[in-house]
Design an enzyme around this catalytic site. Structure first.
Site, PDB file in Angstrom:
ATOM      1  N   LYS A   1       8.419   0.201   5.409  1.00 19.76           N
ATOM      2  CA  LYS A   1       7.850   1.497   5.031  1.00 19.76           C
ATOM      3  C   LYS A   1       8.974   2.359   4.466  1.00 19.76           C
ATOM      4  O   LYS A   1       9.973   2.621   5.136  1.00 19.76           O
ATOM      5  CB  LYS A   1       7.206   2.169   6.239  1.00 19.76           C
ATOM      6  CG  LYS A   1       6.502   3.476   5.907  1.00 19.76           C
ATOM      7  CD  LYS A   1       6.068   4.224   7.172  1.00 19.76           C
ATOM      8  CE  LYS A   1       4.850   3.601   7.804  1.00 19.76           C
ATOM      9  NZ  LYS A   1       4.325   4.470   8.902  1.00 19.76           N
TER      10      LYS A   1
ATOM     11  N   ASP B   1      -3.864  10.216  15.567  1.00 21.46           N
ATOM     12  CA  ASP B   1      -4.339   9.814  14.239  1.00 21.46           C
ATOM     13  C   ASP B   1      -4.949   8.417  14.281  1.00 21.46           C
ATOM     14  O   ASP B   1      -4.696   7.584  13.405  1.00 21.46           O
ATOM     15  CB  ASP B   1      -3.198   9.867  13.223  1.00 21.46           C
ATOM     16  CG  ASP B   1      -3.706   9.847  11.778  1.00 21.46           C
ATOM     17  OD1 ASP B   1      -4.884  10.199  11.561  1.00 21.46           O
ATOM     18  OD2 ASP B   1      -2.934   9.480  10.873  1.00 21.46           O
TER      19      ASP B   1
ATOM     20  N   GLY C   1       0.875   5.548   1.517  1.00 18.92           N
ATOM     21  CA  GLY C   1       0.247   6.645   2.239  1.00 18.92           C
ATOM     22  C   GLY C   1       1.052   7.906   2.070  1.00 18.92           C
ATOM     23  O   GLY C   1       1.917   8.011   1.191  1.00 18.92           O
ATOM     24  N   GLY C   2       0.777   8.895   2.939  1.00 18.03           N
ATOM     25  CA  GLY C   2       1.489  10.154   2.847  1.00 18.03           C
ATOM     26  C   GLY C   2       2.977  10.008   3.086  1.00 18.03           C
ATOM     27  O   GLY C   2       3.784  10.772   2.562  1.00 18.03           O
ATOM     28  N   PHE C   3       3.369   9.025   3.896  1.00 12.34           N
ATOM     29  CA  PHE C   3       4.781   8.792   4.195  1.00 12.34           C
ATOM     30  C   PHE C   3       5.492   8.207   2.983  1.00 12.34           C
ATOM     31  O   PHE C   3       6.625   8.548   2.667  1.00 12.34           O
ATOM     32  CB  PHE C   3       4.884   7.822   5.379  1.00 12.34           C
ATOM     33  CG  PHE C   3       6.287   7.486   5.803  1.00 12.34           C
ATOM     34  CD1 PHE C   3       6.870   8.160   6.857  1.00 12.34           C
ATOM     35  CD2 PHE C   3       7.010   6.500   5.172  1.00 12.34           C
ATOM     36  CE1 PHE C   3       8.155   7.849   7.262  1.00 12.34           C
ATOM     37  CE2 PHE C   3       8.292   6.180   5.565  1.00 12.34           C
ATOM     38  CZ  PHE C   3       8.866   6.865   6.618  1.00 12.34           C
ATOM     39  N   GLY C   4       4.837   7.290   2.284  1.00  8.02           N
ATOM     40  CA  GLY C   4       5.445   6.586   1.167  1.00  8.02           C
ATOM     41  C   GLY C   4       4.837   5.208   1.041  1.00  8.02           C
ATOM     42  O   GLY C   4       3.783   4.918   1.608  1.00  8.02           O
TER      43      GLY C   4
ATOM     44  N   VAL D   1       4.661   0.963   1.311  1.00 11.15           N
ATOM     45  CA  VAL D   1       4.981  -0.111   2.246  1.00 11.15           C
ATOM     46  C   VAL D   1       5.108  -1.409   1.443  1.00 11.15           C
ATOM     47  O   VAL D   1       4.238  -1.717   0.620  1.00 11.15           O
ATOM     48  CB  VAL D   1       3.905  -0.265   3.332  1.00 11.15           C
ATOM     49  CG1 VAL D   1       4.272  -1.384   4.298  1.00 11.15           C
ATOM     50  CG2 VAL D   1       3.728   1.047   4.090  1.00 11.15           C
TER      51      VAL D   1
ATOM     52  N   GLY E   1       0.833  -1.190   0.000  1.00  8.38           N
ATOM     53  CA  GLY E   1       0.000   0.000   0.000  1.00  8.38           C
ATOM     54  C   GLY E   1       0.868   1.240   0.000  1.00  8.38           C
ATOM     55  O   GLY E   1       2.102   1.169  -0.033  1.00  8.38           O
TER      56      GLY E   1
END
Length: 663
Positions: A378, A475, A359-362, A364, A357
């Site tokens: 991640k 969060d 997300g905002g971090f990058g 995975v 998947g």
């Protein structure tokens, strides 16, 4: 709270004889947290664990397995099984099967009991002890050989101390199984001294080394005072043994030469500190005795001077210093640094087919290490504007947060301009992918949903009340709850988390971040966050889990959010809670439990933070049918006219930017 976080020091029994090959002889230790009767549900859960745990442990590469919270609250059982590192699968399974047969009788139905064999250890309890450092269950048994060294006893004691520390270092820092065996040369009377040290493999290197240091320091003075040629300390989470005769069937990882004798040290009387924690009776053992530790002074000096072998300073360590804010985090993360080439190999060089998947971090990625263990990596993307702050938060907290309902960080890599966080792989991925899928949600029966709610509550209680330091997550949402193979929840993603001091009750930020639909009104409107804003997010998740409906955060989320909350409130006040429970369960659930969970969810989303319960109260409500629950007021997202109050519904959809705290 005290019951859940007992620091169990050494409750010691001394056995004044040691058969060099004591296989098959048990050493039981029985707790005092209650007892179970024949035909009880506790015994049924224990028998269920006994049917699977020996096989699971013997089939594991680490010869280790656990069972968490089996049975219905409050009669749940957790268990741990570990075999010695040189055992084979067959002897491991046989030993544990024998342990399950012997322990209930040996401890007369105690709900908290341990049995040590030469080959294996079994522990079960009604205490939630599998939370790693949130409880430290170490009732320990000391066993010594009745023969003493007659030639150079002082040097022999130093050789033993050095060998045990070297073996403990290797077990903690160089073995994923947390096991090592070693040898050291001595003299003509006893040419070799042999050693073994082992921890349960779920401990981090730092926790394993700490556990071994505790039991070595707590017992080696006694062995030295008698110059015993052999001895061992048996504890649940870690153990060590030394002998002048070989007792290990596998390879030796540590080899030391002899240690010269030091100058004599002054004789000092040492008064042992009073033991604290649960009381343990030990059948067939002699009573607890106070023993002279005159020879321990030399050994303490030796232990203090001993330094764990340091790895060379790497690019990763140097890079981490730019993210770390404390020496504690630096020391803990040093042992977790991973090589970039190993992670590239594990993930197929971050192959798209291994992508779990993004997300905002990058992104995975799933990976598999050479020992077969699965990981989730991640990877901070080059374009991420938030990853540096999230990475710093995760690294600052990783050494301090350990709980079975929090996802575990197992490594970090900061080489070649990569920023990688390596987590345990959680096979069922995130809660939202199952709960909000029209097909997959059928996997979540009532028992699983109740377990997920209870597990999230326990994880939050640890963060808010029991961890050091205390943490506000900020969060919490269904996509940040990961589910293991048994659908047990693990809270993840601490990139937006904030640490609270002992006396701090709230913080204020100028940049409101989080995910729309889960944010508390005081946080959205004024930037105020506290443990009670996490409680609000938890309440939203409870209502989502019960109904199978998402408290949406899309562009038209105002109407969808109102629709979900209004629907729940309408059915609650009309006494028709059963009608809103997820139809995917086909009506198979407890209406009383469903009504209680809806009431808890509504209490958690009260508009005034003061009216929301703390998480320890939530855990108590979930685990008891006798606790009286307050009557909730109408959620403040809906004013008297039924509409949302100004400013509460705002366009803060899934923001993940760095936060500047004003106070």
């Amino acid at each position: 709270m005290a019951d859940r976080h007992l620091l169990l020091l050494l409750s010691v029994a001394i056995v004044a004889r040691l058969a060099p090959n004591a296989a098959g002889e048990p050493w039981p230790a029985c707790g005092d947290t209650g007892s179970f009767a024949a035909g009880s549900s506790y015994l049924a859960s224990l028998q269920s664990i006994a049917a699977t745990l020996p096989g699971n442990a013997s089939a594991s590469p680490d010869l280790f397995a656990t069972a968490a919270d089996v049975g219905a609250i409050p009669e749940q059982v957790s268990a741990l099984a570990l075999c010695r590192g040189d055992a084979d699968a067959r002897s491991c399974r046989s030993c544990l099967a024998q342990a399950f047969r012997a322990l209930p009788d040996a401890c007369a139905g105690s709900k908290d009991a341990t049995i040590f064999y030469d080959t294996c250890t079994l522990h079960y309890s009604n205490i939630h002890f599998l939370t790693d450092d949130s409880s430290w269950p170490n009732p320990s048994l000391l066993e010594k050989n009745s023969i003493s060294v007659t030639s150079e006893p002082a040097r022999f004691n130093l050789v033993v101390a050095a060998l045990l520390n070297a073996t403990a270092d290797y077990a903690a820092n160089n073995s994923s199984r947390r096991y090592a065996a070693g040898e050291a040369g001595f003299n003509r009377e006893y040419p070799k001294v042999y050693s073994m040290a082992q921890c349960t493999p779920d401990l981090t290197p730092a926790r394993c080394r700490s556990c071994l240091a505790d039991i070595i320091a707590g017992s080696i003075g006694f062995f030295a005072s008698l110059s015993a040629i052999g001895g061992r300390t048996l504890a649940i989470r870690c153990t060590f043994r030394y002998e002048t005769a070989p007792f290990i069937s596998g390879p030796l990882m540590v080899s030391l030469g002899g240690t010269p004798a030091p100058a004599p040290a002054p004789r000092v009387n040492v008064t042992p500190a009073a033991a604290r924690g649960r009381k343990y009776s030990v059948p067939a053992m002699v009573p607890l005795v106070l023993l002279p530790i005159l020879a321990a002074i030399n050994l303490v000096a030796c232990l203090c001077l001993w330094r764990r072998r340091r790895r060379p300073v790497t690019e990763g360590k140097q890079t981490y210093e730019s993210y770390s804010t404390g020496a504690e985090g630096m020391e803990s993360l040093e042992s977790m640094l991973m090589d970039i080439s190993a992670l590239r190999s594990a993930t197929g060089d971050f192959a798209e087919s291994n992508k779990l998947g993004e997300g905002g971090f990058g992104a995975v990625y799933k990976g598999t290490l050479p020992d077969g263990s699965e990981i989730a990596v991640k990877r901070l993307s080059d374009s991420s504007t938030q990853g540096g702050e999230e990475l710093k938060n995760e690294l600052d907290l990783v050494a301090k947060l350990k709980h079975k309902n929090l996802v575990s960080l197992v490594g970090v890599c900061l080489e070649q301009q990569e920023r990688l966080l390596v987590y345990e792989f959680v096979p069922n991925r995130s809660l939202d992918l199952i709960l909000f899928d029209t097909v997959k949600r059928e996997q979540l029966d009532w028992e699983k949903r109740y377990r997920i709610i209870n597990g999230i509550a326990r994880g939050l209680q640890y963060l808010h009340e029991d961890s050091h330091p205390r943490v506000v997550h900020r969060d919490l949402k269904a996509s940040n709850i990961l589910l293991d193979a048994n659908m047990n929840p693990k809270i993840s993603d601490f990139g937006l988390a904030r640490i609270f001091g002992r006396d701090q009750t709230q913080g204020v930020t100028s940049n409101v971040v989080g995910t729309h639909g889960y944010m508390a009104p005081e946080y959205v409107m004024r930037g105020n966050y506290s443990v009670k804003s996490d409680v609000f997010s938890f309440g939203v998740m409870v209502l989502e889990i019960l109904t199978g409906r998402k408290n949406e955060g899309s562009s038209n989320s105002r109407h969808q959010s109102q629709g979900l909350m209004a629907m729940i409130w309408e059915h609650w006040t009309a006494g028709r809670v059963a009608e809103i429970i997820d139809p995917a369960m086909n009506g198979v659930f407890s209406e009383d439990d469903a009504r209680k969970c809806v009431q808890i969810g509504l209490l958690c989303v009260q508009g005034n933070p003061v009216d929301r319960p703390v998480m320890s109260s939530v855990v108590m409500m979930l685990g008891s049918d006798t606790v009286s629950l307050q009557v909730p007021s109408k959620p403040e997202f809906f004013g008297r006219n039924g509409g949302a109050k100004p400013g509460i519904i705002a366009s803060h959809a899934a923001l993940t930017v760095s936060v500047q705290d004003e106070s």
